[in-house]
Design a protein around this motif. Sequence first.
Motif, PDB file in Angstrom:
ATOM      1  N   TRP A  38      30.317  16.246  15.340  1.00 20.82           N
ATOM      2  CA  TRP A  38      29.724  15.165  16.134  1.00 20.82           C
ATOM      3  C   TRP A  38      29.149  14.069  15.251  1.00 20.82           C
ATOM      4  N   ARG A  39      28.484  14.450  14.159  1.00 21.67           N
ATOM      5  CA  ARG A  39      27.926  13.424  13.267  1.00 21.67           C
ATOM      6  C   ARG A  39      29.034  12.567  12.671  1.00 21.67           C
ATOM      7  N   SER A  40      30.125  13.200  12.234  1.00 25.21           N
ATOM      8  CA  SER A  40      31.235  12.453  11.651  1.00 25.21           C
ATOM      9  C   SER A  40      31.919  11.578  12.695  1.00 25.21           C
ATOM     10  N   LEU A  41      32.040  12.081  13.925  1.00 24.32           N
ATOM     11  CA  LEU A  41      32.674  11.292  14.977  1.00 24.32           C
ATOM     12  C   LEU A  41      31.855  10.037  15.290  1.00 24.32           C
ATOM     13  N   LEU A  47      31.360   2.973  12.151  1.00 27.93           N
ATOM     14  CA  LEU A  47      32.008   2.300  11.029  1.00 27.93           C
ATOM     15  C   LEU A  47      33.208   1.479  11.484  1.00 27.93           C
ATOM     16  N   THR A  48      33.961   1.994  12.445  1.00 27.20           N
ATOM     17  CA  THR A  48      35.101   1.231  12.967  1.00 27.20           C
ATOM     18  C   THR A  48      34.633  -0.097  13.547  1.00 27.20           C
ATOM     19  N   LEU A  49      33.592  -0.047  14.364  1.00 30.89           N
ATOM     20  CA  LEU A  49      33.053  -1.271  14.949  1.00 30.89           C
ATOM     21  C   LEU A  49      32.563  -2.231  13.870  1.00 30.89           C
ATOM     22  N   LEU A 222      22.149  10.489  13.908  1.00 32.12           N
ATOM     23  CA  LEU A 222      22.551  10.783  12.535  1.00 32.12           C
ATOM     24  C   LEU A 222      23.813  10.021  12.145  1.00 32.12           C
ATOM     25  N   GLY A 223      24.796   9.993  13.030  1.00 32.68           N
ATOM     26  CA  GLY A 223      26.054   9.328  12.709  1.00 32.68           C
ATOM     27  C   GLY A 223      25.896   7.840  12.451  1.00 32.68           C
ATOM     28  N   VAL A 224      25.017   7.199  13.214  1.00 37.54           N
ATOM     29  CA  VAL A 224      24.855   5.748  13.109  1.00 37.54           C
ATOM     30  C   VAL A 224      23.758   5.376  12.110  1.00 37.54           C
ATOM     31  N   VAL A 225      22.553   5.927  12.317  1.00 36.23           N
ATOM     32  CA  VAL A 225      21.392   5.503  11.528  1.00 36.23           C
ATOM     33  C   VAL A 225      21.339   6.201  10.169  1.00 36.23           C
ATOM     34  N   GLN A 226      21.731   7.484  10.126  1.00 32.67           N
ATOM     35  CA  GLN A 226      21.620   8.229   8.874  1.00 32.67           C
ATOM     36  C   GLN A 226      22.851   8.063   7.988  1.00 32.67           C
ATOM     37  N   LEU A 227      23.990   7.652   8.571  1.00 33.09           N
ATOM     38  CA  LEU A 227      25.208   7.532   7.779  1.00 33.09           C
ATOM     39  C   LEU A 227      25.795   6.122   7.754  1.00 33.09           C
ATOM     40  N   ALA A 228      26.240   5.636   8.904  1.00 28.55           N
ATOM     41  CA  ALA A 228      27.017   4.400   8.928  1.00 28.55           C
ATOM     42  C   ALA A 228      26.238   3.216   8.358  1.00 28.55           C
ATOM     43  N   PRO A 230      23.274   2.998   6.493  1.00 31.94           N
ATOM     44  CA  PRO A 230      22.915   3.029   5.077  1.00 31.94           C
ATOM     45  C   PRO A 230      24.109   2.997   4.127  1.00 31.94           C
ATOM     46  N   CYS A 231      25.252   3.565   4.528  1.00 30.23           N
ATOM     47  CA  CYS A 231      26.438   3.500   3.671  1.00 30.23           C
ATOM     48  C   CYS A 231      26.879   2.056   3.457  1.00 30.23           C
ATOM     49  N   LEU A 232      26.876   1.272   4.525  1.00 32.49           N
ATOM     50  CA  LEU A 232      27.271  -0.130   4.421  1.00 32.49           C
ATOM     51  C   LEU A 232      26.258  -0.926   3.604  1.00 32.49           C
ATOM     52  N   ILE A 233      24.968  -0.638   3.801  1.00 29.67           N
ATOM     53  CA  ILE A 233      23.932  -1.350   3.035  1.00 29.67           C
ATOM     54  C   ILE A 233      24.034  -0.999   1.554  1.00 29.67           C
ATOM     55  N   SER A 234      24.248   0.272   1.244  1.00 31.36           N
ATOM     56  CA  SER A 234      24.270   0.703  -0.160  1.00 31.36           C
ATOM     57  C   SER A 234      25.408   0.050  -0.926  1.00 31.36           C
TER      58      SER A 234
END
Length: 300
Positions: A38-41, A47-49, A222-228, A230-234
């Motif tokens: 679910w987190r990856s989905l 990320l697609t958006l 988690l999928g949006v705030v914890q991953l998508a 921060p990954c884009l910001i980093s």
Amino acid sequence: MSHGRAIGLMVLVTLMWSIAGVVTRHLESARSFEVTFWRSLFNALALTLALVVMRGPALWQTLRQGGWPLWISGLCWTVMYTNFMVAITLTTVAAVLVTMSIAPLVTALFARLFLHHKLPARTWAAIGVAGIGIGWMFGRQAVEGGASLTGILVALGVPLAGATNWTLLQYIQQRQRRDPTQTEPDMLPAVLIGAVLSAAITLPLAWPLSASTHDLSLLGLLGVVQLAIPCLISVQVARVLPAPEVSLIALLEVIFGVLLAWVGANEAPGPTALAGGSLVIGALLANEALALRQRRSGFA
């Protein structure tokens, strides 16, 4: 972006990364591979958006023509996404975060082995001390037995994949500098590839799905705030801050993650994680502090 703003954003990134442990501890029914799915989905959808807005139609062209570096990087992201969440469900947040914190030293070692970068004596010493810290954790968990050792073994895949990914990016930059006629590939879509593959791989292992509405809301967070996000910001921050500085700031994830799990989920770090973690974090801090002092003396 100014240097100060980049540092502030990187601190924010580490804080966003660090919520995974405490949020996971409040799930009702979702476990292990379903948590990862679910987190990856949700990460893949976000990320697609975001990438469609940032890249437009060029995104799909990059996915088709990105070549082997893009897909190797995507596989590395797959391991990082998958192993982290599975490890969190198997052992303590502190043990996972301390194990992951060796990533900068593993990256330095990979750069020496595969890119022939020379490593100073201080880095070799830091690698040795950090290895003792991780070895202490492995040894104690092996004696104590159970899922904790399994969780640490799974968590080790995260820094190994991260080091592989970073070494690959450095290789691409070196290749482009040697031959300026070569176009440097857009590697940002690799984070999307990793999210999609992680969701696809873990879906059969997670079936039948049992997550409640409460769980889905937390896993969406988690999928949006914890991953998508921060990954884009980093990725943007890494263009401003040097890699050693990014690695040093990223250590805040260990501190934030352990504190949040302690305060928000009553998961106190055990003596094994504290002892091993002190060696790992101490080695990293000493290595980066000496490197910073050498750079400053060079400019003096």
